[in-house]
Design a protein around this motif. Structure first.
Motif, PDB file in Angstrom:
ATOM      1  N   THR A  44      14.006  54.512  69.307  1.00 55.13           N
ATOM      2  CA  THR A  44      15.396  54.286  68.882  1.00 55.13           C
ATOM      3  C   THR A  44      15.829  52.913  69.397  1.00 55.13           C
ATOM      4  OG1 THR A  44      15.873  56.652  68.960  1.00 55.13           O
ATOM      5  CG2 THR A  44      17.761  55.155  69.054  1.00 55.13           C
ATOM      6  N   VAL A  45      16.115  52.007  68.472  1.00 53.30           N
ATOM      7  CA  VAL A  45      16.446  50.628  68.845  1.00 53.30           C
ATOM      8  C   VAL A  45      17.956  50.513  69.075  1.00 53.30           C
ATOM      9  CG1 VAL A  45      16.360  48.216  68.123  1.00 53.30           C
ATOM     10  CG2 VAL A  45      14.454  49.759  67.578  1.00 53.30           C
ATOM     11  N   THR A  46      18.326  50.231  70.320  1.00 50.19           N
ATOM     12  CA  THR A  46      19.743  50.241  70.722  1.00 50.19           C
ATOM     13  C   THR A  46      20.323  48.844  70.899  1.00 50.19           C
ATOM     14  OG1 THR A  46      18.952  50.556  72.994  1.00 50.19           O
ATOM     15  CG2 THR A  46      19.675  52.515  71.809  1.00 50.19           C
ATOM     16  N   LYS A  47      19.580  47.822  70.500  1.00 47.72           N
ATOM     17  CA  LYS A  47      20.075  46.453  70.664  1.00 47.72           C
ATOM     18  C   LYS A  47      21.448  46.290  70.006  1.00 47.72           C
ATOM     19  CE  LYS A  47      17.881  44.608  66.532  1.00 47.72           C
ATOM     20  NZ  LYS A  47      16.603  44.148  66.035  1.00 47.72           N
ATOM     21  N   ALA A  48      22.284  45.497  70.638  1.00 44.91           N
ATOM     22  CA  ALA A  48      23.623  45.177  70.129  1.00 44.91           C
ATOM     23  C   ALA A  48      24.581  46.366  70.165  1.00 44.91           C
ATOM     24  CB  ALA A  48      23.573  44.577  68.724  1.00 44.91           C
ATOM     25  N   GLU A  67      14.630  47.688  73.012  1.00 36.74           N
ATOM     26  CA  GLU A  67      15.585  46.582  73.153  1.00 36.74           C
ATOM     27  C   GLU A  67      14.870  45.268  72.857  1.00 36.74           C
ATOM     28  OE1 GLU A  67      18.855  46.119  74.033  1.00 36.74           O
ATOM     29  OE2 GLU A  67      19.342  48.261  74.052  1.00 36.74           O
ATOM     30  N   ASN A  68      15.640  44.290  72.368  1.00 37.36           N
ATOM     31  CA  ASN A  68      15.079  43.001  71.954  1.00 37.36           C
ATOM     32  C   ASN A  68      15.306  41.847  72.913  1.00 37.36           C
ATOM     33  OD1 ASN A  68      15.139  44.416  69.349  1.00 37.36           O
ATOM     34  ND2 ASN A  68      14.561  42.409  68.553  1.00 37.36           N
ATOM     35  N   TYR A  69      16.427  41.904  73.634  1.00 39.14           N
ATOM     36  CA  TYR A  69      16.822  40.735  74.408  1.00 39.14           C
ATOM     37  C   TYR A  69      16.780  41.057  75.896  1.00 39.14           C
ATOM     38  CZ  TYR A  69      18.352  39.643  69.740  1.00 39.14           C
ATOM     39  OH  TYR A  69      18.363  39.455  68.384  1.00 39.14           O
ATOM     40  N   PHE A  91      10.050  47.137  75.107  1.00 37.84           N
ATOM     41  CA  PHE A  91      10.571  45.791  74.854  1.00 37.84           C
ATOM     42  C   PHE A  91       9.954  45.303  73.560  1.00 37.84           C
ATOM     43  CE2 PHE A  91      11.384  41.338  74.978  1.00 37.84           C
ATOM     44  CZ  PHE A  91      12.685  41.298  75.440  1.00 37.84           C
ATOM     45  N   ILE A  92      10.825  45.089  72.530  1.00 36.76           N
ATOM     46  CA  ILE A  92      10.305  44.807  71.185  1.00 36.76           C
ATOM     47  C   ILE A  92      10.665  43.410  70.689  1.00 36.76           C
ATOM     48  CG2 ILE A  92      10.391  47.265  70.578  1.00 36.76           C
ATOM     49  CD1 ILE A  92      12.875  46.686  68.887  1.00 36.76           C
ATOM     50  N   GLY A  93      11.442  42.644  71.474  1.00 34.52           N
ATOM     51  CA  GLY A  93      11.886  41.330  71.008  1.00 34.52           C
ATOM     52  C   GLY A  93      10.914  40.228  71.379  1.00 34.52           C
ATOM     53  N   GLY A 202       7.246  49.487  61.039  1.00 32.23           N
ATOM     54  CA  GLY A 202       8.221  50.273  60.303  1.00 32.23           C
ATOM     55  C   GLY A 202       9.558  50.282  61.004  1.00 32.23           C
ATOM     56  N   MET A 203      10.614  49.977  60.242  1.00 33.99           N
ATOM     57  CA  MET A 203      11.982  49.969  60.738  1.00 33.99           C
ATOM     58  C   MET A 203      12.815  50.783  59.735  1.00 33.99           C
ATOM     59  SD  MET A 203      11.784  45.946  62.047  1.00 33.99           S
ATOM     60  CE  MET A 203      13.241  45.445  61.230  1.00 33.99           C
ATOM     61  N   THR A 204      14.130  50.686  59.821  1.00 32.54           N
ATOM     62  CA  THR A 204      14.987  51.508  58.956  1.00 32.54           C
ATOM     63  C   THR A 204      14.576  51.435  57.482  1.00 32.54           C
ATOM     64  OG1 THR A 204      16.878  51.441  60.439  1.00 32.54           O
ATOM     65  CG2 THR A 204      17.358  51.742  58.095  1.00 32.54           C
ATOM     66  N   ASN A 205      14.342  50.222  56.987  1.00 31.32           N
ATOM     67  CA  ASN A 205      14.151  50.070  55.545  1.00 31.32           C
ATOM     68  C   ASN A 205      12.737  50.326  55.051  1.00 31.32           C
ATOM     69  OD1 ASN A 205      16.808  49.488  54.920  1.00 31.32           O
ATOM     70  ND2 ASN A 205      16.543  47.329  55.483  1.00 31.32           N
ATOM     71  N   VAL A 218       7.181  53.999  65.153  1.00 33.82           N
ATOM     72  CA  VAL A 218       8.159  53.302  64.312  1.00 33.82           C
ATOM     73  C   VAL A 218       9.361  52.938  65.177  1.00 33.82           C
ATOM     74  CG1 VAL A 218       7.437  54.356  62.131  1.00 33.82           C
ATOM     75  CG2 VAL A 218       9.211  55.466  63.501  1.00 33.82           C
ATOM     76  N   ARG A 219      10.029  51.834  64.815  1.00 35.78           N
ATOM     77  CA  ARG A 219      11.158  51.330  65.611  1.00 35.78           C
ATOM     78  C   ARG A 219      12.395  51.328  64.721  1.00 35.78           C
ATOM     79  NH1 ARG A 219       7.176  47.446  65.176  1.00 35.78           N
ATOM     80  NH2 ARG A 219       8.702  46.262  63.968  1.00 35.78           N
ATOM     81  N   VAL A 220      13.296  52.258  64.957  1.00 33.17           N
ATOM     82  CA  VAL A 220      14.425  52.452  64.048  1.00 33.17           C
ATOM     83  C   VAL A 220      15.749  52.232  64.771  1.00 33.17           C
ATOM     84  CG1 VAL A 220      15.561  54.074  62.495  1.00 33.17           C
ATOM     85  CG2 VAL A 220      13.058  54.074  62.676  1.00 33.17           C
ATOM     86  N   GLY A 221      16.517  51.282  64.252  1.00 34.44           N
ATOM     87  CA  GLY A 221      17.827  50.998  64.825  1.00 34.44           C
ATOM     88  C   GLY A 221      18.945  51.508  63.939  1.00 34.44           C
ATOM     89  N   THR A 222      19.216  50.760  62.874  1.00 37.40           N
ATOM     90  CA  THR A 222      20.387  50.990  62.026  1.00 37.40           C
ATOM     91  C   THR A 222      20.539  52.438  61.556  1.00 37.40           C
ATOM     92  OG1 THR A 222      20.063  48.723  61.277  1.00 37.40           O
ATOM     93  CG2 THR A 222      21.605  50.068  60.020  1.00 37.40           C
ATOM     94  N   ALA A 223      19.464  53.058  61.103  1.00 39.78           N
ATOM     95  CA  ALA A 223      19.579  54.407  60.531  1.00 39.78           C
ATOM     96  C   ALA A 223      19.981  55.440  61.580  1.00 39.78           C
ATOM     97  CB  ALA A 223      18.269  54.820  59.868  1.00 39.78           C
ATOM     98  N   SER A 227      25.281  50.326  61.988  1.00 41.40           N
ATOM     99  CA  SER A 227      25.051  48.895  61.792  1.00 41.40           C
ATOM    100  C   SER A 227      25.442  48.111  63.041  1.00 41.40           C
ATOM    101  CB  SER A 227      25.824  48.398  60.574  1.00 41.40           C
ATOM    102  OG  SER A 227      27.178  48.680  60.767  1.00 41.40           O
ATOM    103  N   ARG A 228      24.882  46.917  63.130  1.00 42.87           N
ATOM    104  CA  ARG A 228      25.125  46.087  64.305  1.00 42.87           C
ATOM    105  C   ARG A 228      26.092  44.977  63.956  1.00 42.87           C
ATOM    106  NH1 ARG A 228      19.496  47.187  64.482  1.00 42.87           N
ATOM    107  NH2 ARG A 228      19.044  45.388  63.205  1.00 42.87           N
TER     108      ARG A 228
END
Ligand code: PLP
Length: 228
Positions: A44-48, A67-69, A91-93, A202-205, A218-223, A227-228
């Motif tokens: 679960t990508v929680t960046k922003a 997280e990316n940053y 750490f994915i960024g 693989g991400m949301t889209n 898979v790394r899913v943020g938005t879904a 949205s960020r």
């Protein structure tokens, strides 16, 4: 006056938010299973999103957070509600060598090692760490990743440096999800040929395409987080 510092305020997530996140997590897991992925790790990508949102995601059942940053990652990891949380941190960024020392000890899986200087720095600051090598299969600038042809030497370098190389990671191209299919297929083939096991793609889209082509992570943020 007491000479004891007051405890840092603990961030408490809203139960309604936790419930909504739990529903979205379930929906994503169903999409993964429907795409043929029985045993895929969902990051679960929680960046922003603020720390309280990450606390809510864990309360909702997220086991792996991405997280990316570096600065944002470290700030979240220091939050009272997250410091001791029962979750694995990814750490994915894009990684800069000068951030590695501070991140070391806080990352369970490094997804984005993509050049010798970063590999050497992670090996020095986080000996034996579990890592993925990020590959720029799509050839789109600005997303990080090594050239396909540099993958094998980088994997070798990381292994020689004592890192636990679990697999490869890539980011799909912009545009319709189907554009990512040859990219993900290529990454999965490389993982197999190198005798590795993890395939982070693989991400949301494009998560269905990624799972269909053999993603293990898979790394899913938005879904999940909105949205960020
Ligand atoms: C932001 C990000 C994600 C999540 O993207 P979504 O489209 O929000 O699901 C996954 N991987 C990487 C490397 C990212 O930067």
């Amino acid at each position: 006056m007491s000479d004891v510092d007051p405890p840092l305020s603990r961030v408490e997530p809203d139960p309604a938010v936790v419930e909504e996140l739990a529903e979205r997590l379930t929906a994503i897991k169903e999409r993964i299973v429907a795409a043929g992925g029985a045993d895929v790790t969902l990051v679960t990508v929680t960046k922003a999103h603020p720390a309280v949102a990450a606390v809510a995601a864990i309360a909702a059942g997220a086991t792996d957070l991405g997280e990316n940053y570096a600065q944002e990652f470290l700030a979240k990891r220091a939050e009272p509600g997250l410091a001791g949380a029962d979750a694995r941190w990814h750490f994915i960024g894009q990684l800069q060598s000068n951030k590695v020392r501070k991140l070391a000890g806080h990352v369970d899986l490094w997804h984005s090692l993509d050049r010798p200087s970063v590999i050497d720095e992670v090996a020095k600051r986080a000996p034996g760490a579990a890592v993925l090598i990020q590959v720029d299969v799509a050839g789109e600038p600005g997303k990080g990743g090594c050239a396909v042809g540099d993958t094998e030497p980088l994997v070798g370098r990381a292994i020689d440096a004592g890192l636990d190389v679990r697999g490869l990671m890539t980011v799909g191209p912009n545009g319709p999800a189907e554009l990512a299919r040859p990219v993900f297929s290529c990454l999965a083939t490389m993982v197999a040929e190198l005798g590795l096991s993890e395939c982070s793609m693989g991400m949301t889209n494009d998560l269905e395409v990624a799972v269909g082509e053999g993603a293990t992570i898979v790394r899913v943020g938005t879904a999940i987080m909105g949205s960020r």
